[in-house]
Design an enzyme around this catalytic site. Sequence first.
Site, short mmCIF file in Angstrom:
data_model
loop_
_atom_site.label_atom_id
_atom_site.label_comp_id
_atom_site.label_asym_id
_atom_site.label_seq_id
_atom_site.Cartn_x
_atom_site.Cartn_y
_atom_site.Cartn_z
N HIS A 229 0.84 -1.20 0.00
CA HIS A 229 0.00 0.00 0.00
C HIS A 229 0.88 1.25 0.00
O HIS A 229 2.07 1.19 0.28
CB HIS A 229 -0.94 0.02 1.22
CG HIS A 229 -0.22 0.04 2.53
ND1 HIS A 229 -0.03 -1.07 3.29
CD2 HIS A 229 0.37 1.05 3.19
CE1 HIS A 229 0.65 -0.75 4.37
NE2 HIS A 229 0.90 0.54 4.34
C1 T46 Z 1 2.66 0.68 7.05
C2 T46 Z 1 3.44 -0.57 7.27
C3 T46 Z 1 4.90 -0.31 7.47
C4 T46 Z 1 -4.84 -1.07 13.21
O1 T46 Z 1 -5.93 -1.37 13.71
N1 T46 Z 1 -4.14 0.00 13.69
C5 T46 Z 1 -2.94 0.37 13.18
O2 T46 Z 1 -2.35 1.37 13.64
C6 T46 Z 1 -2.37 -0.42 12.12
C7 T46 Z 1 -1.03 -0.03 11.54
C8 T46 Z 1 -3.08 -1.49 11.67
N2 T46 Z 1 -4.28 -1.82 12.22
C9 T46 Z 1 -4.98 -3.03 11.73
C10 T46 Z 1 -5.44 -2.97 10.28
C11 T46 Z 1 -5.36 -4.41 9.83
O3 T46 Z 1 -6.53 -5.08 10.19
O4 T46 Z 1 -4.07 -4.11 11.81
C12 T46 Z 1 -4.23 -4.98 10.70
C13 T46 Z 1 -2.90 -5.13 9.93
O5 T46 Z 1 -2.61 -3.88 9.28
P1 T46 Z 1 -1.99 -3.83 7.80
O6 T46 Z 1 -2.49 -4.95 7.00
O7 T46 Z 1 -2.20 -2.45 7.26
O8 T46 Z 1 -0.43 -4.05 8.16
P2 T46 Z 1 0.83 -3.95 7.21
O9 T46 Z 1 1.92 -4.65 7.91
O10 T46 Z 1 0.52 -4.36 5.83
O11 T46 Z 1 1.17 -2.36 7.17
C14 T46 Z 1 1.53 -1.66 8.33
C15 T46 Z 1 0.78 -0.32 8.42
O12 T46 Z 1 -0.62 -0.54 8.27
C16 T46 Z 1 1.21 0.67 7.36
O13 T46 Z 1 0.76 1.96 7.70
O14 T46 Z 1 3.16 1.63 6.47
O15 T46 Z 1 2.93 -1.39 8.35
#
Ligand code: T46
Length: 137
Positions: free
Chosen positions: A49
């Site tokens: 993303h």
């Molecule tokens: C990024 C990279 C480096 C939350 O509820 N609160 C939060 O602050 C975050 C970051 C995530 N979430 C929830 C949303 C999803 O259901 O946790 C789950 C996993 O998040 P996501 O799939 O977005 O995780 P990554 O590892 O793909 O990305 C994350 C961050 O979302 C993003 O901002 O830059 O780490």
Amino acid sequence: MKIKLVDFDIRGDARGSLIALEKEHNVPFDIKRVYYIFDTTDGVRRGFHAHKNLKQLAICVKGSCKFLLDDGTYKNIYNLNEPTKGLYIEGFIWREMFDFSPDCVLMVLADAYYDEADYIRDYKDFTAKVNKSKTKV
Ligand code: T46
């Protein structure tokens, strides 16, 4: 748009090492949120993303992982493998994280609360927006 590797000073003594992260000293934004990724499944790739508007500082406080950062024109891979280094990411940049070591703890500081509306999770949307901003000049 900005990508920068930041070195942190170690406040170490005979007992061990300590790093302090402080707004405006070594963190170039107002910290609103801290999250960390750990116990990552072997071989997994995360991220996929871009953010419309977010400043972040990513630090591998334990173990190692890699970041692929893509501004729509250039792609670079950053190896985060020490707690003394942070990867600062600002602006419209596609990111993928991979090669997590089993002990990896990836901590991320951000200047805004979690907001799904700030995410672009489709690479075609991302490149379309990059190309649109290029033609605006
Ligand atoms: C990024 C990279 C480096 C939350 O509820 N609160 C939060 O602050 C975050 C970051 C995530 N979430 C929830 C949303 C999803 O259901 O946790 C789950 C996993 O998040 P996501 O799939 O977005 O995780 P990554 O590892 O793909 O990305 C994350 C961050 O979302 C993003 O901002 O830059 O780490």
